[in-house]
Write an enzyme that holds these catalytic residues in place. Structure first.
Site, mmCIF file in Angstrom:
data_model
loop_
_atom_site.group_PDB
_atom_site.id
_atom_site.type_symbol
_atom_site.label_atom_id
_atom_site.label_comp_id
_atom_site.label_asym_id
_atom_site.label_seq_id
_atom_site.Cartn_x
_atom_site.Cartn_y
_atom_site.Cartn_z
ATOM 1 N N PHE A 1 0.803 -1.225 0.000
ATOM 2 C CA PHE A 1 0.000 0.000 0.000
ATOM 3 C C PHE A 1 0.831 1.267 0.000
ATOM 4 O O PHE A 1 0.352 2.325 -0.393
ATOM 5 C CB PHE A 1 -0.938 0.025 1.219
ATOM 6 C CG PHE A 1 -0.241 0.307 2.532
ATOM 7 C CD1 PHE A 1 0.085 1.608 2.914
ATOM 8 C CD2 PHE A 1 0.076 -0.722 3.402
ATOM 9 C CE1 PHE A 1 0.726 1.862 4.114
ATOM 10 C CE2 PHE A 1 0.710 -0.474 4.604
ATOM 11 C CZ PHE A 1 1.038 0.823 4.969
ATOM 12 N N LYS B 1 -0.978 -8.099 -8.474
ATOM 13 C CA LYS B 1 -1.951 -8.073 -7.386
ATOM 14 C C LYS B 1 -1.588 -6.898 -6.476
ATOM 15 O O LYS B 1 -0.669 -6.969 -5.678
ATOM 16 C CB LYS B 1 -1.906 -9.380 -6.593
ATOM 17 C CG LYS B 1 -3.200 -9.711 -5.820
ATOM 18 C CD LYS B 1 -3.585 -8.735 -4.741
ATOM 19 C CE LYS B 1 -2.822 -8.959 -3.455
ATOM 20 N NZ LYS B 1 -3.372 -8.083 -2.336
ATOM 21 N N SER C 1 5.322 -6.821 4.338
ATOM 22 C CA SER C 1 5.885 -7.100 5.657
ATOM 23 C C SER C 1 6.753 -8.352 5.616
ATOM 24 O O SER C 1 6.568 -9.235 4.764
ATOM 25 C CB SER C 1 4.767 -7.288 6.681
ATOM 26 O OG SER C 1 4.082 -8.506 6.445
ATOM 27 N N CYS D 1 9.905 1.293 3.865
ATOM 28 C CA CYS D 1 10.879 0.374 4.446
ATOM 29 C C CYS D 1 12.265 0.979 4.531
ATOM 30 O O CYS D 1 13.176 0.355 5.064
ATOM 31 C CB CYS D 1 10.917 -0.927 3.651
ATOM 32 S SG CYS D 1 11.441 -0.719 1.945
ATOM 33 N N GLU E 1 9.178 -3.333 13.573
ATOM 34 C CA GLU E 1 8.878 -2.292 12.589
ATOM 35 C C GLU E 1 7.564 -1.609 12.972
ATOM 36 O O GLU E 1 6.511 -2.242 12.997
ATOM 37 C CB GLU E 1 8.767 -2.894 11.196
ATOM 38 C CG GLU E 1 8.574 -1.834 10.113
ATOM 39 C CD GLU E 1 8.563 -2.428 8.723
ATOM 40 O OE1 GLU E 1 9.099 -1.774 7.810
ATOM 41 O OE2 GLU E 1 8.032 -3.531 8.543
#
Length: 482
Positions: free
Chosen positions: A147, A171, A224, A279, A373
């Site tokens: 996202f 996807k 993730s 990230c 995180e």
């Protein structure tokens, strides 16, 4: 409000799947609905892609990249529209959305350069005997995207994979499906043949179908670490090539000789840019020695970053609650909140999801906020007396995406650069993202797989290497090579 559908063979596909709302993080308004597809939709897209591959793969690389020259120009022509779309569906500021779209243009430009980069090797290895290597497209490939960069991350893989002759199933995150669909429309306008690029919306069922489908040869994933591990294990267990990029806990090691203004502004931008939802964000600062003067300046910089002005929203109410939960838990464990971004509400956008910049001092390495995180605009500060102690903290992390050092000493910078356990390292740079043709990718639990999906390294990921040996002169004597 528009209804988002799957985009297969260059057109929208009607379906009867359950629909979920696509919500703007800016103010909580509903932007669209999208289908929660299943394996049947993946099968449909794969069949279309297999058919398209037959002719697309036979074109030369130079022919294929002509589509991306036109696509690159369309990205530029529609730049303002694409910026607005990213801003609305992701919640980042328009300036950050503009940077994302511009990076997408750069990624497309790299794909256009592939005919000058993908050079087959040829050598006469024995008298009259020639060996050659050729990069061959794999077939149908897939990309699963997150996202936080709804426009840029798809373009990490789409231009290179397609220009190299593959056909793709993409996807996107169910939170941000709109940019991926718009990319498909512009690719079709640029002349990409039907079926070469297909978008299948959905959640876990679609991801599992991609990992399991026997005709999908390679899968790229960004998300993730928890899900990256699952995708990598499932895809490779089905004998696919897979590169799965996971999360991060990026450490900034700050020495007492660092340039105060440069360090403070870079660290503040790194920890809060894109609301910390990247990230490469700095989420852990290791202060070596007496750096209170830098921390004080950093707090001043952080307080200039205002939600709804130069700081965007986090993606959802659940994300806001999770981020604020980490802050509260750190405070309860004995950390000191220097700048507190909890309970932020933006006037006129009360339905949005906002967390202001948060700086937490006196964090210890055993706290959750030091190890996990957070994915929000939160910086945890740990203190050490020596560089080696700071390196122990950085190297103890399971992650290995990025690390940075702030110092004016070239020798100390080199000492730290050589010892941090991270795939991307910065010196006085808070977000050390490589630019094309250099590839993006971390180490350890931040990446699973042997190749990167961007830059030069992507050539090896998205192609097979065919080796050919030929002999034409019958007068050459037969030897062990022929």
């Amino acid at each position: 409000m528009l209804e988002t559908k799957n985009y297969i063979a260059g057109t929208y596909v009607d379906d009867s799947y359950e629909k979920i709302n696509v919500v703007s993080p800016i103010d909580g308004t509903i932007l669209s609905t999208m289908p929660m597809s299943d394996a049947a939709a993946v099968n449909q897209a794969v069949e279309v892609a297999k058919k398209a591959f037959t002719s697309w793969s036979k074109k030369t690389l130079k022919e294929r990249v002509q589509v991306f020259f036109r696509f690159r120009n369309l990205l530029e022509q529609h730049r303002d529209e694409l910026i607005a779309l990213v801003h609305q569906e992701n919640g980042k500021t328009k300036g950050e959305a503009a940077a994302e779209v511009d990076k997408g243009i750069e990624l497309c430009e790299f794909a256009c350069s592939l005919p000058q980069i993908v050079n087959d090797e040829v050598q006469e290895v024995s008298k009259g005997v020639e060996c050659r290597t050729t990069h061959v497209p794999m077939g149908v490939v897939a990309s699963i995207t997150p996202f936080n960069f709804p426009h840029m991350v798809p373009l990490w893989s789409v231009p290179n994979a397609l220009a190299l002759g593959n056909c793709m199933i993409l996807k996107p995150s169910e939170l941000v499906p709109l940019s991926a669909i718009r990319i498909g429309e512009l690719l079709t306008e640029a002349g990409l043949p039907e079926g070469v690029y297909n978008v299948v919306n959905g959640g876990k069922a679609v991801v599992e179908a991609i990992c399991d489908h026997p005709d999908i040869k390679a899968v790229s994933f960004v998300g993730s670490t928890k899900v990256a591990k699952i995708v990598y294990q499932r895809a490779t267990s089905n004998l696919k090539r897979c590169a799965a990029l996971g999360g991060a806990k990026n450490h900034l090691i700050v020495l007492d000789d660092a340039h105060v203004d440069m360090a403070a502004s870079n660290i503040a931008a790194s920890m809060s840019g894109c609301a910390g939802q990247r990230c490469m964000a700095a989420s852990a600062m290791v202060a070596v020695g007496q750096v209170d003067h830098i921390i004080a300046r950093l707090c001043e910089e952080a307080q200039k970053i205002i939600c709804g002005e130069n700081l965007g929203a986090v993606i959802s109410a659940e994300a806001k609650a999770r981020i604020e939960g980490y802050i509260t838990a750190a405070e309860a464990a004995g950390a000191e909140i220097l700048v507190d971004g909890r309970n932020t509400v933006v006037a006129g956008k009360e339905g949005g999801f906002y967390v202001a910049p948060t700086i937490i001092d006196k964090v210890t390495p055993d706290m959750a906020i030091a190890k996990e995180e957070v994915f929000g605009p939160v910086l945890a500060i740990m203190r050490t007396d020596t560089i080696d102690e700071a390196l122990e903290i950085e190297n103890a992390s399971n992650y290995g995406n990025a690390a940075a050092v702030f110092t004016q000493s070239g020798g100390l910078a080199r000492y730290i650069m050589d010892r941090v356990s991270a795939g991307m390292v910065g010196v006085n740079v808070g977000v050390p993202v490589p630019r094309e043709p250099f590839s993006f990718g971390g180490w350890n639990d931040s990446r699973f797989g042997s190749h990167d999906i961007t830059g030069r390294s992507s050539i090896a990921f998205w192609t097979y290497l065919k080796k050919t040996t030929t002999k034409w002169n019958p007068e050459a004597k037969t030897n062990w090579m022929s």
